[in-house]
Design an enzyme around this catalytic site. Structure first.
Site, PDB file in Angstrom:
ATOM      1  N   ARG A  21     175.988  22.451  11.516  1.00  0.00           N
ATOM      2  CA  ARG A  21     175.095  22.340  10.364  1.00  0.00           C
ATOM      3  C   ARG A  21     175.918  21.864   9.175  1.00  0.00           C
ATOM      4  O   ARG A  21     176.624  22.632   8.532  1.00  0.00           O
ATOM      5  CB  ARG A  21     174.478  23.717  10.075  1.00  0.00           C
ATOM      6  N   HIS A  69     172.545  26.365   4.798  1.00  0.00           N
ATOM      7  CA  HIS A  69     171.455  26.920   5.603  1.00  0.00           C
ATOM      8  C   HIS A  69     170.101  26.450   5.088  1.00  0.00           C
ATOM      9  O   HIS A  69     169.250  25.988   5.847  1.00  0.00           O
ATOM     10  CB  HIS A  69     171.537  28.446   5.572  1.00  0.00           C
ATOM     11  N   TYR A 122     181.337  30.884   2.651  1.00  0.00           N
ATOM     12  CA  TYR A 122     181.735  31.381   3.971  1.00  0.00           C
ATOM     13  C   TYR A 122     182.348  30.321   4.887  1.00  0.00           C
ATOM     14  O   TYR A 122     182.631  30.618   6.040  1.00  0.00           O
ATOM     15  CB  TYR A 122     180.528  32.035   4.672  1.00  0.00           C
TER      16      TYR A 122
END
Length: 390
Positions: free
Chosen positions: A269, A273, A282
């Protein structure tokens, strides 16, 4: 620790009828993700060109939908940039009579299946139910709850098998969804019933901010199929040709009555998100850039040019087609929709429940009161009118 048995004691052993249900070896996935691009394999040129055109449009679709979100035209958008190969290949692996069960990130798969690009975004806009007719396109509603679409896919596939219909269901889920109970229940039912369903896991590395290593200790997600008695396949999720082949084989296997399959497409990805997520908290930028070197659009274009199936003119035409789609999206999404709040109660049940009837009456009363209040002249207007006549 060594356990010493007394002479003549009962020796505990499995009963004679115990035996493995089946040999697990044929069910195990390969050690490395399967790939085709760059291997010199014999491939269908027309298929490669179709995949390329859809990949280019898919990339532009993600970009345009993300821009519309920033402009306030969408409430949220979960981009699939970097995952376009698995999205497009999933739709193209199905026949017209088959069903696709997407998750919330699988907008591109729904569009590649033939749905209107704007209607697919209706749910993310907060408008009219699902935005499209699932039966017309044989695409289930885009599922926001994780993995809940998987048991539905199994149920539909099992029902089709009982009726003798030539139908296969392909259910899509992310790596995060494999940690949900629905995932395990769906796989177990599918294998026991030998339902004609294919599970496609797009392993994009993260369940929001949780990396895969914190979700599972399995060698791969494809290995999970073995525990339920179905084959697992591991494929390079950025290689559109490889994903199409693996899914096509799994779909036809299910169609022949040989049961379900679990396919793990290893991808990434690239975007956050959703637009509400800060991915820099992160993961490192270097990790993202490393995956950009394995970009599915670039991989396909490189393959086509090496086979002399694509030149600059062909690439330009693909880009123009993608831009035309994006322009249509902008024009239609920039129009304010005519909202009908009472439609909230349509298509929930065939016959409204008493609770829904009560809620509908309450909403109708509130809408009527709001309309009456807006239609009535205000005190200031009335006083101004009186002064003007005096």
């Amino acid at each position: 620790m060594t356990v010493l048995e007394q002479s003549g004691s009962y020796h505990l052993a499995p009963p004679p009828a115990w035996r493995p249900r089946r040999d697990p070896a044929p069910l195990l996935p390969d050690q490395e993700p399967y790939r085709l691009l760059g291997t010199g394999a014999q491939l269908d040129g027309d298929l490669l060109l179709e995949l390329y055109g859809r990949l280019v449009r898919g990339r532009r679709y993600n970009q345009q939908a993300t821009a519309l979100t920033k402009q306030g035209r969408l409430a949220v958008y979960p981009s699939s940039t970097g995952q376009e190969a698995a999205e497009v290949a999933a739709a193209l692996a199905l026949r017209e009579q088959d069903w696709l069960f997407p998750s919330y990130r699988d907008t591109l798969a729904a569009v590649a299946r033939g749905l209107d690009p704007v209607e697919v975004l209706s749910l993310l806009r907060g408008d009219w139910h699902n935005g499209y007719d699932p039966r017309a396109g044989r695409v289930a509603p885009l599922s926001t709850p994780l993995a809940t679409q998987l048991p539905h896919a199994v149920g539909l596939a099992h029902a089709a098998r009982l009726k003798g219909d030539d139908v296969v269901a392909l259910a899509m889920v992310g790596d995060g969804g494999t940690s949900e109970g629905d995932f395990h229940e769906a796989l177990n039912f599918a294998a026991v019933w030998q339902a004609p369903v294919v599970f496609l896991v797009q392993n994009n590395g993260f369940a929001i901010s949780v990396p895969l290593a914190k979700q599972t200790a399995a060698p791969s997600l494809a290995h999970k199929g073995v525990g339920y008695g179905m084959p697992g396949r591991l494929v390079d999720g950025n290689d559109a040709a490889a994903v199409h082949q693996v899914l096509g084989e799994a779909v036809e296997r299910a169609r022949r009555g040989e049961g379900p399959s679990l396919v793990e497409a290893v991808t990434y990805r690239v975007d956050a998100h959703t637009n509400a997520d800060d991915a820099t908290r992160y993961r490192e930028a270097a990790e993202v850039e490393a995956w950009r070197e394995h970009d599915p659009v670039a991989l396909m274009e490189r393959e086509l040019r090496s086979r002399e199936l694509l030149d600059d003119e062909g690439a330009r035409q693909a880009a123009e087609a993608a831009e035309a789609m994006a322009r249509d999206m902008r024009e239609r999404m920039n129009r304010d929709p005519e909202l009908q709040p009472m439609e909230l109660f349509d298509h929930v049940f065939e016959h409204r429940t008493p609770q829904l009837e009560q809620q509908a009456r309450q909403l109708r009363a509130e809408l009527d009161a709001e309309h009456d209040a807006s239609a009535a002249p205000s005190t200031a207007d009335r006083s101004g009118s009186t002064r003007g006549n005096s």
